[in-house]
Design an enzyme around this catalytic site. Structure first.
Site, PDB file in Angstrom:
ATOM      1  N   SER A 143       3.498  -5.445 -19.124  1.00  0.00           N
ATOM      2  CA  SER A 143       2.066  -4.630 -19.239  1.00  0.00           C
ATOM      3  C   SER A 143       1.676  -4.831 -17.742  1.00  0.00           C
ATOM      4  O   SER A 143       0.716  -4.265 -17.067  1.00  0.00           O
ATOM      5  CB  SER A 143       1.094  -5.085 -20.021  1.00  0.00           C
ATOM      6  OG  SER A 143       1.594  -5.014 -21.240  1.00  0.00           O
TER       7      SER A 143
ATOM      8  N   HIS B  35       6.846   1.347 -20.162  1.00  0.00           N
ATOM      9  CA  HIS B  35       5.704   0.833 -20.795  1.00  0.00           C
ATOM     10  C   HIS B  35       5.175   1.640 -21.987  1.00  0.00           C
ATOM     11  O   HIS B  35       4.463   2.612 -21.982  1.00  0.00           O
ATOM     12  CB  HIS B  35       4.347   0.740 -19.686  1.00  0.00           C
ATOM     13  CG  HIS B  35       3.375  -0.128 -20.141  1.00  0.00           C
ATOM     14  ND1 HIS B  35       2.196   0.195 -20.171  1.00  0.00           N
ATOM     15  CD2 HIS B  35       3.193  -1.353 -21.077  1.00  0.00           C
ATOM     16  CE1 HIS B  35       1.284  -0.767 -20.613  1.00  0.00           C
ATOM     17  NE2 HIS B  35       1.884  -1.490 -21.213  1.00  0.00           N
TER      18      HIS B  35
ATOM     19  N   GLU C  26       4.603   4.997 -20.132  1.00  0.00           N
ATOM     20  CA  GLU C  26       4.225   5.047 -18.644  1.00  0.00           C
ATOM     21  C   GLU C  26       5.717   4.505 -18.192  1.00  0.00           C
ATOM     22  O   GLU C  26       5.934   3.389 -18.356  1.00  0.00           O
ATOM     23  CB  GLU C  26       3.295   4.133 -18.131  1.00  0.00           C
ATOM     24  CG  GLU C  26       1.856   4.297 -18.471  1.00  0.00           C
ATOM     25  CD  GLU C  26       0.633   3.256 -18.171  1.00  0.00           C
ATOM     26  OE1 GLU C  26      -0.476   3.885 -17.675  1.00  0.00           O
ATOM     27  OE2 GLU C  26       0.954   2.178 -18.056  1.00  0.00           O
TER      28      GLU C  26
ATOM     29  N   ASN D  47      -4.305   0.733 -18.029  1.00  0.00           N
ATOM     30  CA  ASN D  47      -4.833  -0.505 -17.830  1.00  0.00           C
ATOM     31  C   ASN D  47      -6.021  -0.676 -16.800  1.00  0.00           C
ATOM     32  O   ASN D  47      -6.794  -1.344 -16.650  1.00  0.00           O
ATOM     33  CB  ASN D  47      -3.980  -1.737 -18.341  1.00  0.00           C
ATOM     34  CG  ASN D  47      -3.792  -1.948 -19.583  1.00  0.00           C
ATOM     35  OD1 ASN D  47      -4.402  -1.685 -20.374  1.00  0.00           O
ATOM     36  ND2 ASN D  47      -2.464  -2.563 -19.780  1.00  0.00           N
TER      37      ASN D  47
END
Ligand code: NAD
Length: 398
Positions: A125, A146, A158, A196
């Site tokens: 991450s 991801h 991702e 994120n």
């Protein structure tokens, strides 16, 4: 040209924790033989029991035909000792502890075992895919895939090429992710990738509004639900994610971005963590979830509510616009990622088009004038696009 990955391709998953077991379930559901490895035998046993339970429930709900649960489970082989059997895999997805040295050691070991066209993927991450790939002789075969938690339910993946990743590896991984019914987006190898990073102001600006005493948590949550159509307000969501986890993600991103002031963590949230007020899992966070507890009602003043919503939205759009400016991803992928990864009611760049870039820039400039902090600087892309009278999407797309 290397052949595409098919359901006959054995898939390796290393790490049988929260993410690894979910990814193993996805691959096995789509027909792949799966080898699931963990260095801790207990984690493998837990994963097996967990998958049995989840798959049985899917049969009960009618989402799988009777017997399909056993078929899927039978495709998953658990490996507790030695990585050698992973040599047969065409793709290996790593989901071990978030530690660069541990991941580099693993990738170097895996590369020595596998065929020359095997793709090695990391589910990291927050680490650099390029740094993980640097442990390999052939970093062109390494990329980030991801997944989001829970992997079987969340549609977004991702895809993160490192500096050396071959474009053929990206396209093979993309086709596979699509075959698994997921929506891939491609993100540059930068901290937080798309979701994120772009989501940070949803929490950070809400905390700031709270810290300034402008409004309390229930009022800010009410404003974002009522005027923005968000399913949950920022404090409800932080309590759900866990303040410890949410704080750690913010702190990691802030440091990884060389102390970018937009991502600076909040003392308020740090104190919540120190107090053990982690959110739902602790029974108390920004809200009190314990039996018999009451929470204050929001102040439902529409003028205040709209101001709060506009401020947080302006900061979210600024983050999305800046991600385009720095070529983190395409506008379409950024919008898709935020809708599918964190359930936003609308793509932020579509929202920007709809409101008009001059309007959003005006909101940001007024914040910047008030605070004179770098945190509120608008992305240079606003002016560039306004000067060209440009928008992110064709009018018909919005
Ligand atoms: P977890 O702690 O639930 O599971 C990690 C597993 O890896 C454990 O079972 C552990 O025994 C095993 N392990 C550790 N080192 C190992 C090694 N060297 N070899 C083999 N097994 C090893 O962690 P998680 O939440 O599943 O996260 C895994 C990865 O996925 C991390 O990189 C994390 O950043 C990333 N990620 C997590 C989430 C999430 O919401 N939890 C979402 C997306 C990505």
């Amino acid at each position: 040209m290397t052949p595409p990955l098919t359901t006959a391709t054995p898939v390796g998953v290393v790490g049988a924790g929260t993410m690894g077991r979910g990814i193993a379930q996805v691959a096995a559901t789509f027909g792949h033989p799966v080898l699931l490895h963990d260095s801790n035998p207990q984690a493998l046993e837990d994963a097996r029991a967990f998958l049995e339970r989840i798959l049985r429930r899917l049969v009960e709900k009618g989402k799988l035909a009777p017997g399909q649960d056993a078929e899927i489970l039978n495709r998953i082989t658990l490996l507790s000792e030695g990585l050698e059997p992973l040599a047969a895999c065409g793709l290996i997805i790593e989901a071990i502890v978030e530690d660069l040295a541990a991941k580099q050691t693993l990738f170097a070991q895996l590369e020595r075992l596998v065929a020359s066209d095997t793709i090695l993927a990391t589910n990291t991450s927050s680490l650099s895919v390029t740094a993980i790939a640097s442990a390999c002789q052939r970093p062109e075969r390494v990329l980030g895939l991801h997944f989001f938690n829970p992997a079987p339910l969340m549609p977004l993946v991702e895809i993160v090429p490192g500096v050396a990743t071959a474009s053929e590896v990206v396209s093979r991984a993309r086709s596979l992710v699509e075959a698994w019914g997921k929506t891939p987006v491609v993100a540059r190898d930068t901290p937080g990738f798309i979701v994120n990073r772009v989501a940070r102001p949803f929490y950070g600006e809400a905390l700031r509004i709270l810290e300034e005493g402008i409004a309390d948590a229930p009022t800010i949550d009410w404003a974002m639900r009522t005027f923005g159509g968000f399913r949950m307000g920022p404090f409800e969501l932080m309590d759900l994610i866990g303040n410890d986890i949410n704080f750690r993600v913010t702190e990691t991103l802030w440091k990884a971005c060389f102390y970018e002031p937009r991502y600076r963590p909040s003392f308020t949230q740090q104190r919540m963590v120190e107090a053990g007020r982690l959110g739902r899992k602790a029974g108390i966070g920004f809200y009190d979830y314990r039996e018999g507890a009451t929470n204050p009602d929001p102040v439902t003043d529409p003028t205040l509510g709209k101001q709060i919503f506009q401020r947080i939205l302006a900061m979210l759009i600024n983050e999305a616009v800046d991600a385009v400016f720095w070529r983190i991803a395409s506008p379409a992928d950024i919008d898709r990622a935020m809708q599918l990864g964190v359930n936003y009611p609308k793509g932020l760049l579509h929202w920007a088009d709809e409101l008009g870039l001059p309007t959003v820039l005006g909101w940001l400039e007024s914040l910047y004038d008030t605070y004179r902090e770098d945190r509120y600087r608008p992305s240079p892309l606003f002016r560039q696009m306004i000067n060209r009278n440009a928008r992110f999407f064709e009018e018909a797309d919005t």
